[in-house]
Write a protein that holds these residues in place. Structure first.
Motif, PDB file in Angstrom:
ATOM      1  N   SER A 317       0.814  -1.215   0.000  1.00  0.00           N
ATOM      2  CA  SER A 317       0.000   0.000   0.000  1.00  0.00           C
ATOM      3  C   SER A 317       0.848   1.266   0.000  1.00  0.00           C
ATOM      4  O   SER A 317       0.326   2.360  -0.206  1.00  0.00           O
ATOM      5  CB  SER A 317      -0.913   0.007   1.226  1.00  0.00           C
ATOM      6  OG  SER A 317      -0.149   0.049   2.422  1.00  0.00           O
ATOM      7  N   GLU A 352      -1.050   9.820  13.311  1.00  0.00           N
ATOM      8  CA  GLU A 352      -0.371   9.932  12.019  1.00  0.00           C
ATOM      9  C   GLU A 352       1.128   9.827  12.254  1.00  0.00           C
ATOM     10  O   GLU A 352       1.589   9.724  13.378  1.00  0.00           O
ATOM     11  CB  GLU A 352      -0.708  11.267  11.344  1.00  0.00           C
ATOM     12  CG  GLU A 352      -0.352  12.483  12.168  1.00  0.00           C
ATOM     13  CD  GLU A 352      -0.774  13.775  11.511  1.00  0.00           C
ATOM     14  OE1 GLU A 352      -0.304  14.828  11.965  1.00  0.00           O
ATOM     15  OE2 GLU A 352      -1.558  13.744  10.543  1.00  0.00           O
ATOM     16  N   ARG A 356       2.837   4.999  13.245  1.00  0.00           N
ATOM     17  CA  ARG A 356       1.575   4.281  13.005  1.00  0.00           C
ATOM     18  C   ARG A 356       1.773   3.113  12.045  1.00  0.00           C
ATOM     19  O   ARG A 356       1.001   2.148  12.061  1.00  0.00           O
ATOM     20  CB  ARG A 356       0.541   5.255  12.447  1.00  0.00           C
ATOM     21  CG  ARG A 356      -0.874   4.692  12.331  1.00  0.00           C
ATOM     22  CD  ARG A 356      -1.829   5.751  11.819  1.00  0.00           C
ATOM     23  NE  ARG A 356      -3.166   5.242  11.661  1.00  0.00           N
ATOM     24  CZ  ARG A 356      -4.116   5.281  12.598  1.00  0.00           C
ATOM     25  NH1 ARG A 356      -3.842   5.821  13.773  1.00  0.00           N
ATOM     26  NH2 ARG A 356      -5.315   4.797  12.366  1.00  0.00           N
ATOM     27  N   TYR A 357       2.822   3.184  11.213  1.00  0.00           N
ATOM     28  CA  TYR A 357       2.998   2.173  10.167  1.00  0.00           C
ATOM     29  C   TYR A 357       4.388   1.540  10.227  1.00  0.00           C
ATOM     30  O   TYR A 357       4.964   1.204   9.196  1.00  0.00           O
ATOM     31  CB  TYR A 357       2.776   2.806   8.787  1.00  0.00           C
ATOM     32  CG  TYR A 357       1.478   3.559   8.678  1.00  0.00           C
ATOM     33  CD1 TYR A 357       0.263   2.877   8.717  1.00  0.00           C
ATOM     34  CD2 TYR A 357       1.454   4.947   8.548  1.00  0.00           C
ATOM     35  CE1 TYR A 357      -0.948   3.559   8.619  1.00  0.00           C
ATOM     36  CE2 TYR A 357       0.254   5.633   8.452  1.00  0.00           C
ATOM     37  CZ  TYR A 357      -0.941   4.936   8.493  1.00  0.00           C
ATOM     38  OH  TYR A 357      -2.137   5.601   8.407  1.00  0.00           O
ATOM     39  N   PRO A 405      -8.676  -2.729  11.278  1.00  0.00           N
ATOM     40  CA  PRO A 405      -8.381  -1.339  10.909  1.00  0.00           C
ATOM     41  C   PRO A 405      -7.091  -1.170  10.117  1.00  0.00           C
ATOM     42  O   PRO A 405      -7.014  -0.325   9.220  1.00  0.00           O
ATOM     43  CB  PRO A 405      -8.288  -0.637  12.269  1.00  0.00           C
ATOM     44  CG  PRO A 405      -9.088  -1.473  13.199  1.00  0.00           C
ATOM     45  CD  PRO A 405      -8.960  -2.872  12.727  1.00  0.00           C
ATOM     46  N   GLU A 409      -6.997   0.525   6.315  1.00  0.00           N
ATOM     47  CA  GLU A 409      -6.144   1.659   5.968  1.00  0.00           C
ATOM     48  C   GLU A 409      -5.220   1.301   4.807  1.00  0.00           C
ATOM     49  O   GLU A 409      -4.986   2.127   3.914  1.00  0.00           O
ATOM     50  CB  GLU A 409      -5.322   2.102   7.171  1.00  0.00           C
ATOM     51  CG  GLU A 409      -6.112   2.845   8.234  1.00  0.00           C
ATOM     52  CD  GLU A 409      -5.213   3.474   9.287  1.00  0.00           C
ATOM     53  OE1 GLU A 409      -4.172   4.052   8.913  1.00  0.00           O
ATOM     54  OE2 GLU A 409      -5.544   3.376  10.483  1.00  0.00           O
ATOM     55  N   CYS A 410      -4.700   0.089   4.816  1.00  0.00           N
ATOM     56  CA  CYS A 410      -3.845  -0.356   3.714  1.00  0.00           C
ATOM     57  C   CYS A 410      -4.627  -0.389   2.404  1.00  0.00           C
ATOM     58  O   CYS A 410      -4.101  -0.013   1.347  1.00  0.00           O
ATOM     59  CB  CYS A 410      -3.275  -1.740   4.020  1.00  0.00           C
ATOM     60  SG  CYS A 410      -2.014  -1.752   5.316  1.00  0.00           S
ATOM     61  N   GLN A 412      -7.216   1.465   1.593  1.00  0.00           N
ATOM     62  CA  GLN A 412      -7.429   2.840   1.145  1.00  0.00           C
ATOM     63  C   GLN A 412      -6.175   3.410   0.497  1.00  0.00           C
ATOM     64  O   GLN A 412      -6.236   4.056  -0.558  1.00  0.00           O
ATOM     65  CB  GLN A 412      -7.861   3.697   2.332  1.00  0.00           C
ATOM     66  CG  GLN A 412      -9.252   3.363   2.854  1.00  0.00           C
ATOM     67  CD  GLN A 412      -9.573   4.088   4.145  1.00  0.00           C
ATOM     68  OE1 GLN A 412      -8.716   4.228   5.021  1.00  0.00           O
ATOM     69  NE2 GLN A 412     -10.810   4.540   4.276  1.00  0.00           N
TER      70      GLN A 412
END
Length: 496
Positions: A317, A352, A356-357, A405, A409-410, A412
């Motif tokens: 993503s 953010e 977060r990732y 979740p 998010e991935c 999107q």
């Protein structure tokens, strides 16, 4: 009493000590300033001087008390109490062990000394010089940017922790004291009094072929899904026999002698082998004859581990952070899952930014409430040693990758990436997304299926504005998010 069976199971920490003198004919007590603390040894991460600074840290034995401790608290100036004076000593203990268990001093004795050498010591030039050097060293260390890595070393004499036999396994009933050594059943140790270093050398010596075979088998299993000895946790008589004994011996010798225990060089040899580079496709007869590929007639096809599945979704993503090192982070997870019993800690997800990732390696882990999606994909809870993960394939896996979740998010972000990098036509977008996810050229039939899914979803989202805005800014973009989520959920996308 110095009987080990009488020692408490938790340590003791004196957070603050305050000394006052009550003088006759004076309403207010006189506070006596304490300047130095001399301890028998420093145990745990705390400085004994912290007990003079009114912090929760200080002098003591942390986190366990393994024997009597003593300390001398020296005042700023010698105290000459007048006739009838009384001393009031205040002790504060505010520290705790994991789980919020207090560390009070349960039994202690106090005594005063008239020895003037303590005053001379704290005012001597040598002591002041050492104290100044210590403060300078601590300041210099604090300025060094890096990680604090624990280093194993022997405790100094006087701070050694005695080890006792637990009678009937009861840790409160300590029996005979044991001296450091290694099991007597290990043959070939050269030293008359072997230690852990001798044992480590023996483990990797030619006289012990087991270590190389176990290690080579484990690395083989990482690539092929199953070890040459399937029971990686058991190389004994109750484990499975190796499927290719001669190959296992050859690999063990390669790892130990040719590559000198270098993992990267050994893995390179495996992945460049003809066996690994075979296609994993097989007809129905071959799969029926050898469903687990124990004959190595085709290339490996194994599911990614729990951590890899999440990292792969983030990478495809475009969300995966390349930030390295630092403390653990709390990525998104379903609400109400993470609960703590012994403290008021909360799962605080960064709204953010790179935290977060970050890679799954940095995900915060609590054994009483592990990260839920990792558990569903067979990650161990870490309550016990797990030499081998048993991979499963259940409907719960699809529920995670479709609804968690993180994966939403991935999806999107992946849909946005498809629009920006995949091309101008819808069919091109879908084919590009499939290739990015599976690393294989997209088949026309698969693209047709995704195209039909997109069109049906776009029509449905036109009548569901609330669900549309939860995913994207338009029904068409929401439909592309749904398709991206489906691509990330494909079986081919979750396999090595």
């Amino acid at each position: 009493s110095d009987d080990p069976k009488d020692w408490p199971e938790r340590g003791t920490v004196l957070s603050m000590i305050e000394l006052q003198m009550m003088v006759p004919d004076r309403a207010q007590p006189v506070t006596i300033s304490l300047r130095e603390v001399f301890a028998d040894h420093v145990a745990g991460p705390f400085d004994p001087l912290d007990s003079l600074r009114n912090t929760k840290d200080g002098f003591g034995a942390y986190p366990k008390l393994f024997g009597p401790r003593w300390a001398v608290f020296v005042p700023e100036q010698a105290v000459n109490p007048p006739t009838g004076a009384r001393f009031v000593l205040t002790l504060k203990m505010e520290n705790s062990t994991a789980g919020g268990q207090a560390t009070p001093i349960r039994r202690f004795a106090l005594s005063a000394s008239r020895d003037s050498r303590w005053q001379k010591l704290i005012n001597s030039s040598e002591h002041l010089k050492r104290r100044s050097e210590l403060q300078l060293a601590r300041k210099s260390r604090a300025e060094i940017k890096g990680l604090n890595l624990p280093v194993m070393r022997e405790r100094p004499e006087g701070a050694e922790r005695p080890t006792h036999v637990f009678v009937r396994g009861n840790r409160l009933d300590r029996g005979e004291k044991q001296e450091p050594s290694v099991p007597s059943i290990i043959p070939g140790l050269e030293s008359d009094a072997p230690n852990r270093l001798d044992m480590a050398r023996w483990l990797t010596s030619p006289e012990n072929p087991l270590t190389a075979r176990v290690f080579a088998n484990r690395l083989w299993a990482e690539l092929f899904g199953t070890g040459l000895v399937e029971t990686q946790e058991d190389f004994g008589s109750t484990g499975t026999a190796p499927s290719h004994p001669a190959l296992l011996d050859h690999l063990a010798l390669q790892l130990r002698d040719d590559h000198g225990w270098r993992i990267k060089a050994f893995l390179r040899e495996l992945v460049l082998s003809a066996t690994y580079r075979q296609t994993n496709r097989a007809d129905s007869k071959d799969r029926e004859r050898d469903p687990d590929n124990r004959l190595l007639a085709r290339g490996p096809s194994t599911r990614l581990t729990a951590e890899m599945i999440r990292d792969q979704a983030l990478m495809i993503s475009g969300l995966l952070s390349d930030k390295r090192f630092g403390p653990p982070v709390m990525p998104p997870q379903p609400e109400g899952v993470w609960q703590t019993v012994y403290s008021g800690a909360k799962w605080q997800t960064p709204k953010e930014g790179p935290d977060r990732y970050r890679r799954a390696l940095y995900t915060y882990w609590r054994r009483t409430s592990p990260y839920p999606s990792f558990l569903i994909f067979d990650a161990p809870t870490r309550e016990v040693c797990t030499p081998r993960r048993i991979s499963t394939n259940t409907p719960l896996h699809a529920l995670v990758t479709l609804n968690d979740p993180v994966y939403l998010e991935c999806a999107q972000a992946f849909a946005k990436r498809m629009r920006e990098e995949g091309g101008t036509e819808l069919r091109q977008l879908l084919a590009w997304g499939l290739e990015q996810s599976t690393q294989q050229k997209a088949k026309e039939a698969h693209v047709d299926t995704l195209l039909a899914l997109y069109r049906d979803a776009a029509l449905s989202y036109q009548e569901l504005p609330d669900e549309t805005h939860a995913l994207a800014d338009s029904p068409e973009n929401a439909a592309l998010v749904l398709v991206a989520n489906t691509i990330l959920n494909l079986d081919a996308a979750t396999k090595k």
